[in-house]
Design an enzyme around this catalytic site. Structure first.
Site, PDB file in Angstrom:
ATOM      1  N   GLY A  60       0.622  -1.190  -0.235  1.00 59.71           N
ATOM      2  CA  GLY A  60      -0.231   0.227   0.377  1.00 59.71           C
ATOM      3  C   GLY A  60       0.898   1.048   0.657  1.00 59.71           C
ATOM      4  O   GLY A  60       0.470   2.640  -0.374  1.00 59.71           O
ATOM      5  N   THR A  62       2.653   2.790  -2.786  1.00 57.80           N
ATOM      6  CA  THR A  62       3.193   2.581  -3.705  1.00 57.80           C
ATOM      7  C   THR A  62       2.591   2.075  -4.337  1.00 57.80           C
ATOM      8  O   THR A  62       1.746   1.380  -4.744  1.00 57.80           O
ATOM      9  CB  THR A  62       5.010   2.700  -4.122  1.00 57.80           C
ATOM     10  OG1 THR A  62       4.973   0.798  -4.149  1.00 57.80           O
ATOM     11  CG2 THR A  62       5.852   2.811  -3.200  1.00 57.80           C
ATOM     12  N   GLY A  63       2.731   2.783  -5.839  1.00 58.80           N
ATOM     13  CA  GLY A  63       1.972   2.517  -6.871  1.00 58.80           C
ATOM     14  C   GLY A  63       0.329   2.230  -7.093  1.00 58.80           C
ATOM     15  O   GLY A  63      -0.411   2.925  -6.662  1.00 58.80           O
ATOM     16  N   LEU A  64      -0.003   1.030  -7.879  1.00 63.42           N
ATOM     17  CA  LEU A  64      -1.453   0.975  -7.184  1.00 63.42           C
ATOM     18  C   LEU A  64      -2.260   0.603  -5.877  1.00 63.42           C
ATOM     19  O   LEU A  64      -3.062   1.440  -5.604  1.00 63.42           O
ATOM     20  CB  LEU A  64      -1.886   0.435  -8.230  1.00 63.42           C
ATOM     21  CG  LEU A  64      -1.617  -0.482  -9.902  1.00 63.42           C
ATOM     22  CD1 LEU A  64      -2.282  -1.577  -9.895  1.00 63.42           C
ATOM     23  CD2 LEU A  64      -2.163   0.783  -9.846  1.00 63.42           C
ATOM     24  N   PHE A 142       9.522  -9.131 -12.967  1.00 64.11           N
ATOM     25  CA  PHE A 142      10.830  -8.076 -13.638  1.00 64.11           C
ATOM     26  C   PHE A 142      10.835  -9.186 -15.490  1.00 64.11           C
ATOM     27  O   PHE A 142      10.351 -10.108 -15.345  1.00 64.11           O
ATOM     28  CB  PHE A 142      12.078  -8.438 -12.864  1.00 64.11           C
ATOM     29  CG  PHE A 142      12.559  -9.457 -12.868  1.00 64.11           C
ATOM     30  CD1 PHE A 142      12.922 -10.280 -13.471  1.00 64.11           C
ATOM     31  CD2 PHE A 142      12.465 -10.866 -11.612  1.00 64.11           C
ATOM     32  CE1 PHE A 142      13.989 -11.995 -13.170  1.00 64.11           C
ATOM     33  CE2 PHE A 142      12.763 -11.410 -11.192  1.00 64.11           C
ATOM     34  CZ  PHE A 142      13.351 -12.309 -11.922  1.00 64.11           C
ATOM     35  N   SER A 150      17.654 -18.047 -12.175  1.00 66.65           N
ATOM     36  CA  SER A 150      17.647 -19.324 -11.528  1.00 66.65           C
ATOM     37  C   SER A 150      16.789 -19.931 -10.314  1.00 66.65           C
ATOM     38  O   SER A 150      15.228 -19.085 -10.589  1.00 66.65           O
ATOM     39  CB  SER A 150      18.594 -18.416 -10.401  1.00 66.65           C
ATOM     40  OG  SER A 150      17.698 -17.452  -9.861  1.00 66.65           O
ATOM     41  N   TYR A 192      -2.271 -11.614 -18.132  1.00 68.62           N
ATOM     42  CA  TYR A 192      -1.631 -12.060 -18.393  1.00 68.62           C
ATOM     43  C   TYR A 192      -1.349 -13.391 -17.689  1.00 68.62           C
ATOM     44  O   TYR A 192      -1.700 -14.696 -17.409  1.00 68.62           O
ATOM     45  CB  TYR A 192      -0.029 -11.844 -18.832  1.00 68.62           C
ATOM     46  CG  TYR A 192       0.624 -11.494 -18.384  1.00 68.62           C
ATOM     47  CD1 TYR A 192       1.334 -12.082 -17.320  1.00 68.62           C
ATOM     48  CD2 TYR A 192       0.959 -10.761 -17.775  1.00 68.62           C
ATOM     49  CE1 TYR A 192       1.883 -11.721 -15.671  1.00 68.62           C
ATOM     50  CE2 TYR A 192       2.132  -9.547 -17.183  1.00 68.62           C
ATOM     51  CZ  TYR A 192       2.471 -10.796 -15.933  1.00 68.62           C
ATOM     52  OH  TYR A 192       3.652 -10.162 -15.826  1.00 68.62           O
ATOM     53  N   GLY A 255      -4.497  -3.853 -17.211  1.00 72.24           N
ATOM     54  CA  GLY A 255      -3.667  -4.007 -18.204  1.00 72.24           C
ATOM     55  C   GLY A 255      -2.519  -2.942 -17.619  1.00 72.24           C
ATOM     56  O   GLY A 255      -2.084  -2.381 -16.813  1.00 72.24           O
ATOM     57  N   ARG A 265      11.172  -2.491 -13.213  1.00 79.82           N
ATOM     58  CA  ARG A 265      11.687  -3.034 -13.802  1.00 79.82           C
ATOM     59  C   ARG A 265      10.977  -4.326 -15.086  1.00 79.82           C
ATOM     60  O   ARG A 265      11.235  -5.741 -15.505  1.00 79.82           O
ATOM     61  CB  ARG A 265      11.564  -4.557 -12.405  1.00 79.82           C
ATOM     62  CG  ARG A 265      12.363  -3.705 -11.252  1.00 79.82           C
ATOM     63  CD  ARG A 265      11.883  -4.370 -10.238  1.00 79.82           C
ATOM     64  NE  ARG A 265      10.318  -4.391 -10.107  1.00 79.82           N
ATOM     65  CZ  ARG A 265      10.039  -3.845  -9.450  1.00 79.82           C
ATOM     66  NH1 ARG A 265      10.444  -2.362  -8.354  1.00 79.82           N
ATOM     67  NH2 ARG A 265       8.478  -3.132  -8.970  1.00 79.82           N
TER      68      ARG A 265
END
Length: 349
Positions: A60, A62-64, A142, A150, A192, A255, A265
């Site tokens: 919560g 940052t971002g969305l 990323f 890996s 996706y 989207g 990233r």
């Protein structure tokens, strides 16, 4: 108070407009149809829609996650935000509390660790009590060719996205069931998660797992005859199993939305962003506020009959990529005249 609320909304609207213009400029000239689909500014639901409610939002700070926290706080919710970076959380909490006048609490939590999740929920209970709204938004991603991954790289993403969602859901779900408390769970995945995607395979796999945990039907935007006939094959989910306890589960598939953390990233050079616009029928990227408004509705008392739903909000990207002949948009009108003549001259079958 009313004057403060008006000032707050105007300030946020102006900020959103600047963000949209800046993003469009950074990506180059937007397709002409974008002018018909400008992002709506401000909060959709009526003030007070979340009064006396507690919302717990992972990721919560940052971002969305920040956008959803801000919207729920504006609508009256007491919000608790959680992530690993306590300093970021505390700054976000102070800023949103100052803007909305409602308390936002910062709780440090590494969702990959079930013990840390339990401790964070203990802290939240002491601050606010159990939540009415839970938004599983914490994520990691990323780009990488799959053959370069890996085991640790795989585990890093799946631990945050899939295991983190499961740990939060199980910890809070058990406590809510024991306390006989109803709640709304919302997961933020991606388009996706349904289709799969190369170069982000750990994320695609983990997000698909999150959807299996939550859902009981196919996406609302793709209930054609084929997906409807297959809907019974979807395994039993918490939307079906825990509805009897007053718990409902829904999913948003966003989207492409330009946020600093994600794009650093997923598109570190900026060279792929222009391609995104070409496959978006509405001609622009989404805005965090658009996801926040949808999340608020799906988590609100206006949507209590919604459970097991997957709502795609992507500017039409999924259907553009899915259509076998959609690339024919690139054919100019004069060539269509020639193609029509060739088709009409074809003999037999």
């Amino acid at each position: 108070m009313a004057a403060t609320a008006v000032f707050c909304r105007k300030s946020i609207q102006t900020s959103l407009q600047r963000s949209w213009l800046h993003c469009s400029a950074a990506l180059g000239k937007a397709p002409p149809q974008a002018v018909h689909f400008p992002p709506s500014k401000g909060v959709m639901l009526q003030p007070g829609s979340f009064s006396n409610k507690v919302a717990f939002i992972t990721g919560g700070g940052t971002g969305l996650g920040r956008a959803m926290t801000s919207t729920l706080s504006q609508l009256g919710a007491q919000c608790v935000i959680a992530s690993r970076k306590l300093d970021v959380l505390q700054q976000t909490a102070r800023e949103i509390s100052s803007e909305t006048g409602n308390q936002v609490h910062a709780v440090q939590c590494d969702v990959r660790d079930p013990g840390a999740v339990a401790a964070a929920v203990d802290q939240m209970e002491s601050l606010t009590g159990l939540p009415n709204v839970i938004i599983n938004n914490a994520a990691g991603n990323f780009i990488s060719p799959t053959e370069r991954l890996s085991a640790n790289a795989w585990r890093t993403i799946t631990d945050i996205v899939l295991n983190g969602t499961a740990y939060v859901t199980l910890e809070l779900g058990k406590r809510l069931i024991k306390s006989q408390r109803a709640a709304s769970f919302l997961a933020i995945t991606t388009i996706y998660a349904e289709s799969g995607s190369g170069f982000v395979v750990p994320s695609a796999s983990a997000k698909a797992g999150v959807e299996a945990l939550h859902k009981s039907v196919r996406p609302l935007t793709s209930l054609n005859s084929e997906s409807h006939s297959n809907s019974e094959s979807v395994s039993r989910s918490l939307a079906a199993e825990w509805g009897r306890y007053g718990l409902r589960f829904n999913i948003i598939q966003p989207g492409p939305i330009h946020t600093k953390g994600a794009f650093s990233r997923l598109d570190p050079t900026g060279q792929f962003s222009g391609q995104m616009l070409k496959r978006l029928p509405v001609g622009r990227l989404g805005q965090p506020q658009e996801i926040a408004n949808l999340a608020a509705y799906m988590s609100s008392d206006f949507a209590t009959w919604m459970s097991g739903a997957v709502v795609r909000l992507d500017g039409g990207e999924y259907v553009m990529m899915a259509g076998e002949f959609n690339s024919l948009q690139a054919v100019p009108q004069d060539q269509w005249d020639l193609l029509e003549k060739m088709i009409r001259s074809t003999k037999g079958s």
